[in-house]
Design a protein around this motif. Sequence first.
Motif, mmCIF file in Angstrom:
data_model
loop_
_atom_site.group_PDB
_atom_site.id
_atom_site.type_symbol
_atom_site.label_atom_id
_atom_site.label_comp_id
_atom_site.label_asym_id
_atom_site.label_seq_id
_atom_site.Cartn_x
_atom_site.Cartn_y
_atom_site.Cartn_z
ATOM 1 N N GLU A 121 46.138 24.688 32.073
ATOM 2 C CA GLU A 121 46.972 24.755 33.436
ATOM 3 C C GLU A 121 46.549 25.919 34.223
ATOM 4 O OE1 GLU A 121 51.248 24.353 35.699
ATOM 5 O OE2 GLU A 121 51.130 24.403 33.466
ATOM 6 N N LEU A 122 45.760 25.829 35.479
ATOM 7 C CA LEU A 122 45.460 26.915 35.888
ATOM 8 C C LEU A 122 46.342 27.415 36.724
ATOM 9 C CD1 LEU A 122 41.625 25.765 37.065
ATOM 10 C CD2 LEU A 122 42.363 27.201 35.160
ATOM 11 N N LEU A 123 46.902 28.716 36.639
ATOM 12 C CA LEU A 123 47.960 29.372 37.391
ATOM 13 C C LEU A 123 47.533 30.331 38.119
ATOM 14 C CD1 LEU A 123 50.330 29.566 34.037
ATOM 15 C CD2 LEU A 123 50.237 27.791 35.630
ATOM 16 N N ALA A 124 46.510 30.508 38.316
ATOM 17 C CA ALA A 124 45.892 31.676 39.390
ATOM 18 C C ALA A 124 46.460 31.209 40.668
ATOM 19 C CB ALA A 124 44.437 32.005 39.153
ATOM 20 N N ARG A 125 46.895 32.305 41.418
ATOM 21 C CA ARG A 125 47.120 32.053 43.043
ATOM 22 C C ARG A 125 45.991 32.787 43.532
ATOM 23 N NH1 ARG A 125 53.221 34.008 41.495
ATOM 24 N NH2 ARG A 125 53.562 32.166 40.364
ATOM 25 N N PRO A 126 45.596 32.205 44.938
ATOM 26 C CA PRO A 126 44.393 32.577 45.446
ATOM 27 C C PRO A 126 44.370 34.251 45.766
ATOM 28 C CG PRO A 126 44.558 30.512 46.195
ATOM 29 C CD PRO A 126 45.789 31.051 45.380
ATOM 30 N N ASP A 127 45.679 34.726 46.422
ATOM 31 C CA ASP A 127 45.694 35.984 46.824
ATOM 32 C C ASP A 127 45.891 37.027 45.842
ATOM 33 O OD1 ASP A 127 45.098 35.029 49.302
ATOM 34 O OD2 ASP A 127 47.179 34.907 49.844
ATOM 35 N N ASN A 128 46.238 36.520 44.509
ATOM 36 C CA ASN A 128 46.511 37.558 43.481
ATOM 37 C C ASN A 128 45.264 38.332 43.218
ATOM 38 O OD1 ASN A 128 49.250 36.959 43.316
ATOM 39 N ND2 ASN A 128 49.323 36.113 41.457
ATOM 40 N N VAL A 129 45.456 39.438 42.474
ATOM 41 C CA VAL A 129 44.211 40.114 41.931
ATOM 42 C C VAL A 129 43.779 39.456 40.594
ATOM 43 C CG1 VAL A 129 43.164 42.295 41.132
ATOM 44 C CG2 VAL A 129 44.428 42.333 43.207
ATOM 45 N N ALA A 130 42.480 39.190 40.585
ATOM 46 C CA ALA A 130 42.057 38.620 39.313
ATOM 47 C C ALA A 130 41.595 39.550 38.121
ATOM 48 C CB ALA A 130 41.002 37.605 39.736
ATOM 49 N N PRO A 142 38.696 57.260 36.216
ATOM 50 C CA PRO A 142 38.258 56.226 37.041
ATOM 51 C C PRO A 142 38.926 55.391 38.333
ATOM 52 C CG PRO A 142 38.284 56.242 34.436
ATOM 53 C CD PRO A 142 39.057 57.353 35.270
ATOM 54 N N LYS A 143 38.173 54.873 39.009
ATOM 55 C CA LYS A 143 39.088 54.149 40.374
ATOM 56 C C LYS A 143 38.798 52.666 40.238
ATOM 57 C CE LYS A 143 37.604 58.343 43.109
ATOM 58 N NZ LYS A 143 36.811 58.947 41.917
ATOM 59 N N ALA A 144 39.906 52.088 40.090
ATOM 60 C CA ALA A 144 39.875 50.651 40.075
ATOM 61 C C ALA A 144 39.225 49.912 41.367
ATOM 62 C CB ALA A 144 41.313 50.163 39.932
ATOM 63 N N CYS A 145 38.668 48.773 41.144
ATOM 64 C CA CYS A 145 37.855 48.033 42.430
ATOM 65 C C CYS A 145 38.594 46.613 41.958
ATOM 66 C CB CYS A 145 36.643 47.986 42.322
ATOM 67 S SG CYS A 145 35.734 49.579 42.514
ATOM 68 N N ALA A 146 39.382 46.079 43.158
ATOM 69 C CA ALA A 146 40.218 44.932 42.801
ATOM 70 C C ALA A 146 39.189 43.679 43.394
ATOM 71 C CB ALA A 146 41.515 45.027 43.466
ATOM 72 N N GLN A 147 39.599 42.529 42.998
ATOM 73 C CA GLN A 147 39.021 41.485 43.398
ATOM 74 C C GLN A 147 39.821 40.306 43.129
ATOM 75 O OE1 GLN A 147 35.844 39.533 40.820
ATOM 76 N NE2 GLN A 147 34.506 39.126 42.836
ATOM 77 N N THR A 148 40.126 39.344 44.283
ATOM 78 C CA THR A 148 41.222 38.204 44.021
ATOM 79 C C THR A 148 40.505 37.101 43.542
ATOM 80 O OG1 THR A 148 40.657 37.683 46.135
ATOM 81 C CG2 THR A 148 42.274 39.278 46.258
ATOM 82 N N TYR A 149 41.387 36.175 43.255
ATOM 83 C CA TYR A 149 41.027 34.876 42.666
ATOM 84 C C TYR A 149 40.181 34.254 43.726
ATOM 85 C CZ TYR A 149 43.215 35.263 38.059
ATOM 86 O OH TYR A 149 43.610 35.630 37.050
ATOM 87 N N ALA A 150 40.530 34.364 44.718
ATOM 88 C CA ALA A 150 39.954 33.614 46.118
ATOM 89 C C ALA A 150 38.595 34.212 46.289
ATOM 90 C CB ALA A 150 40.693 33.872 47.348
ATOM 91 N N ALA A 151 38.549 35.520 46.145
ATOM 92 C CA ALA A 151 37.086 36.247 45.924
ATOM 93 C C ALA A 151 36.262 35.814 44.740
ATOM 94 C CB ALA A 151 37.187 37.750 46.121
ATOM 95 N N MET A 152 36.836 35.746 43.827
ATOM 96 C CA MET A 152 36.016 35.267 42.708
ATOM 97 C C MET A 152 35.414 33.956 42.636
ATOM 98 S SD MET A 152 37.294 35.419 38.570
ATOM 99 C CE MET A 152 37.211 37.071 38.440
ATOM 100 N N SER A 153 36.474 33.091 43.134
ATOM 101 C CA SER A 153 36.045 31.718 43.444
ATOM 102 C C SER A 153 34.938 31.579 44.396
ATOM 103 C CB SER A 153 37.287 30.903 43.862
ATOM 104 O OG SER A 153 38.026 30.969 42.716
ATOM 105 N N SER A 154 34.587 32.315 45.369
ATOM 106 C CA SER A 154 33.805 32.262 46.484
ATOM 107 C C SER A 154 32.197 32.836 45.848
ATOM 108 C CB SER A 154 34.072 33.044 47.714
ATOM 109 O OG SER A 154 34.157 34.551 47.360
ATOM 110 N N ALA A 155 32.389 33.278 44.338
ATOM 111 C CA ALA A 155 31.039 34.107 44.287
ATOM 112 C C ALA A 155 30.067 32.824 43.842
ATOM 113 C CB ALA A 155 31.386 34.830 42.871
ATOM 114 N N TRP A 156 28.840 33.690 44.009
ATOM 115 C CA TRP A 156 27.748 32.481 43.657
ATOM 116 C C TRP A 156 27.312 32.241 42.255
ATOM 117 C CZ3 TRP A 156 24.275 35.620 41.594
ATOM 118 C CH2 TRP A 156 24.362 36.839 42.143
#
Length: 365
Positions: A121-130, A142-156
Amino acid sequence: MLDLLAAAGQRPVFEHGARLVSGAGMLDLVRRLAAGLRAAGIGPGDGVAMMLGVNPEAFAANIAGHVVGARVVGVRPGLPEAQTRHVLTQDITAVVTDKDITGPTVLSLNELVTASANEPELLARPDNVARLIYTSGSTGIPKACAQTYAAMSSAWTARPDAWPPAIRELASRLSRYLVFGSLSSQVMMEYGVLTLAAGGTMVVADPPAFPDAIVRLRASASVITVPRLNKLVAAQRESPVDLSSLRALMVSGSPLPAARLREALDVLGPIVFHGYGQTETGTISMATPFDVPGSVGFPPDVIDVQVRDGNGEPSPPGVDGELYVRTLRRRPGTGRSRPRPRRCSSTAGYARGTSATSTQTAGCT
């Protein structure tokens, strides 16, 4: 990603020594690990640090973390103790590991994988950080770079119909892609997903000694740093070995001088791709073996790039300046705050734009 594994069926997608894992087998691992994470109370928004080796279960664990909607944090092997401690104190709910480590927040990979496989069951929410991708820490913490589930889904990466021309050319050469070091590496993981989307197999290089691993495993592709490429070229000049299986080397991490690229193409043939990007932006562009040495190729349409002068104003074609990138994919952040889309990020390197919109770099990558 789950669709890619399902479509692969019985085709091998991961090779580790004598062990071959099919798409169906990897999907089963993902389902079991996702069930194990849910049983341990891990869900949307929880920070999960992955301290894992390079094996099928480690790859599946990263995917399973996203299935349950967690904020996945890869911990790079060999990170100094102080830097590791910093990463693990950044709102981490649990640490998933295949190492001999115990603690109240430690989850054993070997125990998680014993859970019964259920339909995920996919529980991810688009605006949450993936995921949080950390910089190397070469200049301090080290510095963290954040990517949301919405952004990850838009990747090619996992969508062949969205591949830019250079990536399409690269994908055709990924029948046996070497993986080594750490699957928490953004570069290693993204090319791994690209390999699966292209119908290829991820092959563990253990040990990752070049050119031995290439020859022994009949590798068709690998990522490589500039110093390692220089060593491979020198070794091939001095004592040539059969590299006929090798069709692509993806160079990243630092600039590749045009003279060095010409030498590599002369010795190894038309197999050298030069990726340009950074942790904060992902891949900005890629040069194929057929591009003019010194260029890092053409940015895809979904990425905006601009060369600016010292005052932050656009530079005309042919004039040096600093490269600015605008992308939906990620920005520096702590993980809990929502990343702002379309952020403009400086690469901290110098570049020169051409009238054809390709980019030549003169700074860091």
